[in-house]
Enzyme design. Sequence first.
Site, PDB file in Angstrom:
ATOM      1  N   GLY A  14     -75.287 -45.980  36.027  1.00 19.45           N
ATOM      2  CA  GLY A  14     -74.016 -45.677  36.675  1.00 19.45           C
ATOM      3  C   GLY A  14     -73.630 -46.839  37.570  1.00 19.45           C
ATOM      4  CB  SER A  16     -69.633 -50.013  35.224  1.00 20.58           C
ATOM      5  OG  SER A  16     -69.266 -48.653  35.147  1.00 20.58           O
ATOM      6  CG  ASP A  59     -73.600 -40.215  27.403  1.00 21.56           C
ATOM      7  OD1 ASP A  59     -73.901 -39.836  28.558  1.00 21.56           O
ATOM      8  OD2 ASP A  59     -72.865 -39.557  26.647  1.00 21.56           O
ATOM      9  CB  SER A 137     -78.896 -35.676  45.805  1.00 21.21           C
ATOM     10  OG  SER A 137     -78.483 -34.358  46.036  1.00 21.21           O
ATOM     11  CE1 TYR A 151     -71.217 -33.780  42.625  1.00 21.33           C
ATOM     12  CE2 TYR A 151     -71.295 -32.815  44.824  1.00 21.33           C
ATOM     13  CZ  TYR A 151     -71.424 -33.912  43.998  1.00 21.33           C
ATOM     14  OH  TYR A 151     -71.750 -35.143  44.525  1.00 21.33           O
ATOM     15  CE  LYS A 155     -74.466 -35.366  42.557  1.00 20.08           C
ATOM     16  NZ  LYS A 155     -74.991 -36.621  41.985  1.00 20.08           N
TER      17      LYS A 155
HETATM   18  N1  LIG Z   1     -68.179 -41.003  45.992  1.00 19.96           N
HETATM   19  C1  LIG Z   1     -68.560 -39.955  46.712  1.00 19.96           C
HETATM   20  O1  LIG Z   1     -67.830 -39.487  47.615  1.00 19.96           O
HETATM   21  C2  LIG Z   1     -69.907 -39.320  46.459  1.00 19.96           C
HETATM   22  C3  LIG Z   1     -70.408 -38.427  47.437  1.00 19.96           C
HETATM   23  C4  LIG Z   1     -71.651 -37.829  47.202  1.00 19.96           C
HETATM   24  C5  LIG Z   1     -72.358 -38.129  46.066  1.00 19.96           C
HETATM   25  N2  LIG Z   1     -71.840 -39.000  45.140  1.00 19.96           N
HETATM   26  C6  LIG Z   1     -72.641 -39.265  43.942  1.00 19.96           C
HETATM   27  O2  LIG Z   1     -72.868 -40.663  43.865  1.00 19.96           O
HETATM   28  C7  LIG Z   1     -72.950 -41.061  42.488  1.00 19.96           C
HETATM   29  C8  LIG Z   1     -71.953 -42.184  42.243  1.00 19.96           C
HETATM   30  O3  LIG Z   1     -70.654 -41.693  42.571  1.00 19.96           O
HETATM   31  P1  LIG Z   1     -69.378 -42.640  42.543  1.00 19.96           P
HETATM   32  O4  LIG Z   1     -68.342 -41.983  43.383  1.00 19.96           O
HETATM   33  O5  LIG Z   1     -69.783 -44.025  42.783  1.00 19.96           O
HETATM   34  O6  LIG Z   1     -68.932 -42.447  40.999  1.00 19.96           O
HETATM   35  P2  LIG Z   1     -67.925 -43.284  40.100  1.00 19.96           P
HETATM   36  O7  LIG Z   1     -67.065 -44.181  40.902  1.00 19.96           O
HETATM   37  O8  LIG Z   1     -67.255 -42.293  39.200  1.00 19.96           O
HETATM   38  O9  LIG Z   1     -68.937 -44.159  39.208  1.00 19.96           O
HETATM   39  C9  LIG Z   1     -69.791 -43.487  38.315  1.00 19.96           C
HETATM   40  C10 LIG Z   1     -70.580 -44.495  37.510  1.00 19.96           C
HETATM   41  O10 LIG Z   1     -71.428 -43.775  36.608  1.00 19.96           O
HETATM   42  C11 LIG Z   1     -71.132 -44.128  35.260  1.00 19.96           C
HETATM   43  N3  LIG Z   1     -71.317 -42.924  34.448  1.00 19.96           N
HETATM   44  C12 LIG Z   1     -70.652 -41.743  34.538  1.00 19.96           C
HETATM   45  N4  LIG Z   1     -71.073 -40.898  33.576  1.00 19.96           N
HETATM   46  C13 LIG Z   1     -72.031 -41.554  32.875  1.00 19.96           C
HETATM   47  C14 LIG Z   1     -72.825 -41.223  31.757  1.00 19.96           C
HETATM   48  N5  LIG Z   1     -72.729 -40.039  31.139  1.00 19.96           N
HETATM   49  N6  LIG Z   1     -73.701 -42.151  31.302  1.00 19.96           N
HETATM   50  C15 LIG Z   1     -73.817 -43.365  31.890  1.00 19.96           C
HETATM   51  N7  LIG Z   1     -73.087 -43.737  32.940  1.00 19.96           N
HETATM   52  C16 LIG Z   1     -72.201 -42.842  33.427  1.00 19.96           C
HETATM   53  C17 LIG Z   1     -69.683 -44.635  35.310  1.00 19.96           C
HETATM   54  O11 LIG Z   1     -69.361 -45.530  34.250  1.00 19.96           O
HETATM   55  P3  LIG Z   1     -68.826 -44.977  32.816  1.00 19.96           P
HETATM   56  O12 LIG Z   1     -67.760 -43.967  33.140  1.00 19.96           O
HETATM   57  O13 LIG Z   1     -68.336 -46.171  32.099  1.00 19.96           O
HETATM   58  O14 LIG Z   1     -70.022 -44.358  32.151  1.00 19.96           O
HETATM   59  C18 LIG Z   1     -69.710 -45.380  36.635  1.00 19.96           C
HETATM   60  O15 LIG Z   1     -70.351 -46.628  36.492  1.00 19.96           O
HETATM   61  C19 LIG Z   1     -72.673 -39.791  41.678  1.00 19.96           C
HETATM   62  O16 LIG Z   1     -73.894 -39.191  41.333  1.00 19.96           O
HETATM   63  C20 LIG Z   1     -71.921 -38.902  42.651  1.00 19.96           C
HETATM   64  O17 LIG Z   1     -72.078 -37.528  42.357  1.00 19.96           O
HETATM   65  C21 LIG Z   1     -70.640 -39.606  45.321  1.00 19.96           C
END
Ligand SMILES: NC(=O)c1ccc[n+]([C@@H]2O[C@H](COP(=O)([O-])OP(=O)(O)OC[C@H]3O[C@@H](n4cnc5c(N)ncnc54)[C@H](OP(=O)(O)O)[C@@H]3O)[C@@H](O)[C@H]2O)c1
Length: 260
Positions: A14, A16, A59, A137, A151, A155
Amino acid sequence: MSSYYRDRVAWVFGGSQGIGLALGEELIKRGCRVRLFARRADLLSQEAARIKAEWTALDVADYASVEQAVQEAQGVDGSPFFVFNCAGLALPGYLLDLSPEDIDRMNQVNYLGTAYVCKAVLPALVAQKAGHIVNVSSLGGVMGLFGYTAYCATKYAVMGFSEALRREVAGYGIRVSALCPPNTRTPGLEQENLRKPPEVLAQEEKVQVLESSQVARYLLKALPGNPFTVIPSFDGRLAHLLSRWAPGILNLFLKRPQAK
Ligand SMILES: NC(=O)c1ccc[n+]([C@@H]2O[C@H](COP(=O)([O-])OP(=O)(O)OC[C@H]3O[C@@H](n4cnc5c(N)ncnc54)[C@H](OP(=O)(O)O)[C@@H]3O)[C@@H](O)[C@H]2O)c1
């Protein structure tokens, strides 16, 4: 700069965009050799070239894809020391409104994706008797948040899985930590905000939103001390303490306003 990172191989699943990409950038600054993994090869190759990392498309929700990607990457990098599981998504909404497909999707990526990657990389870490796995998480993995019922469950699953795995593999010299970010400005959060119930949005306006680089720096500063739970915001750490020791107080802040 901590020698904990220098010349070590770090794989970021994840990676990118969002928190994963920020971690990739910060790891490179600290001297790691980094490989990013995600599904969309175009974005992945572009960001990997920009930060000077390697990349592999996969994936995480498909075990065969995970196994193949891990084998390919190992053929080039050897075994990683760091494995960051950042792939995940939030599809907020009240349970009355969520579709069964929404519930399945979050389980597949957030929980199963994390478990699949850990399973696929573990033999190499056990063989080298060293490594540090970090599973992402959420604050929603340590307290139940209205509007995030399904969700939060995924987590909490990541927390339970990570805690058990930490105890299971410590004897091999392998560390396992769990990152619990609060709201963090990423493309994922932007998508998530499009479907949040208005009461959830109103509630979240009261708390600080972190930058993904802040989360990454906080985590990398903490990891050499081998913590289990890493919560990068003061609000988050306070809420976590209240949820454990004074849940009644936290209820006053986290209760859904009267449903119409
Ligand atoms: N941002 C927040 O506020 C927040 C808060 C608490 C927790 N989190 C957690 O932190 C993590 C990262 O969040 P983020 O906000 O940075 O997410 P994001 O901006 O949506 O980035 C998600 C990354 O994961 C990849 N990804 C998604 N589904 C995938 C799959 N099936 N296989 C392989 N790669 C996959 C995406 O690339 P592709 O789509 O190209 O696969 C992308 O690189 C997540 O687990 C999220 O639940 C985020």
